[in-house]
Design an enzyme around this catalytic site. Structure first.
Site, PDB file in Angstrom:
ATOM      1  N   GLN A  70      41.401  43.472  35.115  1.00  0.00           N
ATOM      2  CA  GLN A  70      41.826  43.530  36.503  1.00  0.00           C
ATOM      3  C   GLN A  70      42.699  44.752  36.757  1.00  0.00           C
ATOM      4  O   GLN A  70      43.137  45.438  35.824  1.00  0.00           O
ATOM      5  CB  GLN A  70      42.626  42.272  36.833  1.00  0.00           C
ATOM      6  CG  GLN A  70      41.798  41.012  36.775  1.00  0.00           C
ATOM      7  CD  GLN A  70      42.578  39.809  37.218  1.00  0.00           C
ATOM      8  OE1 GLN A  70      42.809  38.891  36.468  1.00  0.00           O
ATOM      9  NE2 GLN A  70      43.020  39.806  38.455  1.00  0.00           N
ATOM     10  N   HIS A  71      42.949  45.029  38.028  1.00  0.00           N
ATOM     11  CA  HIS A  71      43.990  45.915  38.547  1.00  0.00           C
ATOM     12  C   HIS A  71      43.729  47.404  38.421  1.00  0.00           C
ATOM     13  O   HIS A  71      44.418  48.177  39.086  1.00  0.00           O
ATOM     14  CB  HIS A  71      45.345  45.641  37.857  1.00  0.00           C
ATOM     15  CG  HIS A  71      45.698  44.204  37.718  1.00  0.00           C
ATOM     16  ND1 HIS A  71      45.823  43.346  38.781  1.00  0.00           N
ATOM     17  CD2 HIS A  71      45.915  43.449  36.614  1.00  0.00           C
ATOM     18  CE1 HIS A  71      46.150  42.138  38.348  1.00  0.00           C
ATOM     19  NE2 HIS A  71      46.194  42.155  37.052  1.00  0.00           N
ATOM     20  N   ASP A 223      38.762  39.113  34.936  1.00  0.00           N
ATOM     21  CA  ASP A 223      38.381  38.507  33.651  1.00  0.00           C
ATOM     22  C   ASP A 223      38.954  37.109  33.469  1.00  0.00           C
ATOM     23  O   ASP A 223      38.305  36.228  32.902  1.00  0.00           O
ATOM     24  CB  ASP A 223      38.757  39.405  32.488  1.00  0.00           C
ATOM     25  CG  ASP A 223      40.203  39.884  32.529  1.00  0.00           C
ATOM     26  OD1 ASP A 223      40.588  40.614  31.633  1.00  0.00           O
ATOM     27  OD2 ASP A 223      40.935  39.523  33.469  1.00  0.00           O
TER      28      ASP A 223
HETATM   29  O1  LIG Z   1      46.152  42.232  33.750  1.00  0.00           O
HETATM   30  C1  LIG Z   1      45.465  41.280  33.454  1.00  0.00           C
HETATM   31  C2  LIG Z   1      45.387  40.115  34.372  1.00  0.00           C
HETATM   32  O2  LIG Z   1      46.384  40.182  35.396  1.00  0.00           O
HETATM   33  C3  LIG Z   1      44.698  41.300  32.173  1.00  0.00           C
HETATM   34  O3  LIG Z   1      44.130  40.055  31.898  1.00  0.00           O
HETATM   35  C4  LIG Z   1      43.645  42.352  32.295  1.00  0.00           C
HETATM   36  O4  LIG Z   1      42.668  41.862  33.192  1.00  0.00           O
HETATM   37  C5  LIG Z   1      43.095  42.773  30.955  1.00  0.00           C
HETATM   38  O5  LIG Z   1      42.425  41.763  30.378  1.00  0.00           O
HETATM   39  P1  LIG Z   1      41.857  41.823  28.869  1.00  0.00           P
HETATM   40  O6  LIG Z   1      41.323  43.192  28.621  1.00  0.00           O
HETATM   41  O7  LIG Z   1      43.029  41.482  27.992  1.00  0.00           O
HETATM   42  O8  LIG Z   1      40.797  40.788  28.845  1.00  0.00           O
END
Ligand SMILES: O=C(CO)[C@@H](O)[C@H](O)COP(=O)(O)O
Ligand SMILES: Nc1ncnc2c1ncn2[C@@H]1O[C@H](COP(=O)(O)OP(=O)(O)O)[C@@H](O)[C@H]1O
Length: 462
Positions: A70-71, A223
């Protein structure tokens, strides 16, 4: 002939492509290709990994959906060219901008109410403010702002004018309004100084376009919402993910707003909400310990399990790259309690206990907000492959830990959304849940107590 669908997890560390039977989620194929390391990545790296892991599967499926980290701030110019490498969720350079935006919003409580989160550097709007302040030419060139999974979905669209996203991804931007359940363009203008083109937020079940070959596109999702959909997470259940990020999440029927910032009030991928607590440091704590000790995963687990609970007083504060939850972007890691008797076993054990204590802090924050004590968790993510996690997690968390069979649940959730879009029905397909093994242990509350003492006594880096 059974219909096959493709679920993709474009995560921080890799692109995972899962082909499943749309009727029951039976796995047909799984491909994985690594992404480059770092906190800013050119989206072409995601394209490359997708082209290798996922694109070859498109000819065999009827629908595809992409879950993703995300983000990440993906900026396109007026000709739809990428303006600069994307700043990812784990980049903390926009910490000052997060503080600025919180002040402009009227404080943490208003930030949580208006945006769902007390803004932290992970949140996209803080990155846009950073761009406006530090790269004004790039901000000027920015005509469209997408998130990582939106970008990949857009690249698949037959109609390149169609930009889509979903509620869960939008809710992590800092310019999504839980009250409106949609964009709040005042917030993106506050961050960037103008309102760029934003993707359309489409319904969870929607067919959100199609490829040139006619493969139906789901909207995709963040995710963690994907993992929750992949495991059919329900209110009252807590899901922990030990991946690049450390996550504790649950499902709620109404949005939450946590003025402490420990829990973000995101949306989920079913039309409900996903209260979530996310750390910057998780499985990478173990990567750090492996490199420090010069061992592989198996040996690290052996070392950790050869040390007693509490690691003979060795405590690691794992804020290695700063930390997001709690919001301590200037913190650094700290090894506490070292003596001349400290062994590699103690340090290995301290690494696992630190990762799990930071998760315990997240669960505590969820419980405070939902007023419901968590008594057991489901646990997924790459680090759960370690036998040390299986043994130490229930002891540190003081509750039973259920490990679904080792699987890519973000990609499974994306595949479930693809099957949902293919079905045209109001509810997602009901797939059999994976087998899971439950681990219990004698609780070791003294470990969490020692960790919290070090956490609270340690000053951030100045
Ligand atoms: O920042 C967040 C959710 O707010 C993380 O969950 C990222 O989305 C990265 O996820 P992964 O690469 O660890 O699955
Ligand atoms: N046996 C293991 N022991 C410890 N860590 C592991 C093991 N297997 C994988 N990992 C770690 O899991 C992480 C990847 O997990 P994953 O959930 O795929 O992450 P993400 O989805 O965030 O990319 C990596 O940091 C990797 O080092």
């Amino acid at each position: 002939m059974t219909d096959l669908v493709l679920g993709v997890d474009s995560s921080t560390q890799s692109c995972k492509a899962l082909v499943v039977d749309a009727a029951d989620g039976t796995i047909v194929d799984l491909q994985q290709v690594a992404h480059p390391d770092g906190t800013e990545v050119d989206p072409s790296a995601w394209d490359k990994a997708f082209a290798e892991a996922a694109a070859p599967q498109l000819s065999r499926v009827k629908a595809v959906a992409i879950g993703g980290q995300q983000h990440g701030m993906v900026c396109l110019d007026a000709e739809d060219r990428v303006v600069r490498p994307a700043l990812l969720w784990n980049d903390t350079r926009s910490a000052p901008q997060a503080a600025e935006l919180i002040a402009e919003l009227g404080g943490p409580e208003e930030s949580a109410r208006r945006t769902g989160s007390v803004l932290v550097p992970s949140i996209t709007s803080t990155k846009l403010r950073w761009l406006a302040e530090n790269e004004p030419e790039n901000a000027q060139r920015t005509a469209t702002v997408l998130l990582p999974h939106d970008y990949l979905t857009w690249k698949l669209q037959a109609d390149s004018r169609r930009l889509v996203t979903d509620r869960s991804e939008a809710s992590g931007t800092g310019y999504f309004s839980p009250q409106l359940d949609g964009w709040d363009t005042e917030l993106v203008e506050m961050a960037l100084g103008k309102v760029p083109r934003l993707p359309e937020i489409v319904a969870p079940e929607a067919a959100a376009g199609e490829t040139a070959a006619g493969v139906i596109l789901g909207a995709g999702m963040g995710d963690n919402a994907a993992a929750a959909l992949g495991l059919d997470l329900q209110p009252g259940q807590v899901l922990v993910s030990l991946g690049t990020s450390g996550v504790a999440s649950t499902v709620a029927e109404a949005p939450v707003a946590d003025p402490t910032g420990m829990v973000a009030g995101f949306a989920d991928a079913t039309g409900r909400w996903l209260p979530i607590s996310v750390t910057l440091n998780c499985a990478r704590i173990l990567q750090f310990a492996r490199r420090l000790l010069g061992v592989d995963n198996d040996r690290l687990a052996e070392l950790a399990l050869a040390a007693p609970a509490g690691a003979n007083g060795t405590v690691l504060l794992p804020y290695l790259d700063g930390e997001r939850t709690p919001n301590r972007p200037n913190a650094r890691g700290t090894l506490h309690g070292l003596t001349t008797a400290t062994t590699p076993e103690d340090i290995a054990r301290a690494a696992f206990e630190a990762m799990l204590c930071s998760v315990a802090d997240e669960i505590q924050a969820l419980d405070r907000l939902t007023a419901r004590p968590t008594t057991s968790v489901m646990m997924i993510g790459g680090a759960t492959r370690s036998p040390a996690v299986k043994e130490i997690a229930p002891a540190v968390l003081g509750m039973s830990v259920s490990l679904p069979a080792d699987g890519e649940y973000v990609a499974r959730g994306a595949a479930r959304q693809a099957a949902w879009a293919l079905s045209g029905k109001a509810e997602p397909p009901q797939w059999p849940q994976p087998d899971s093994e439950t681990h219990t242990a004698q609780a070791t509350p003294e470990v969490l107590q020692a960790y919290r003492q070090v956490r609270d006594l340690t000053e951030d880096w100045t």
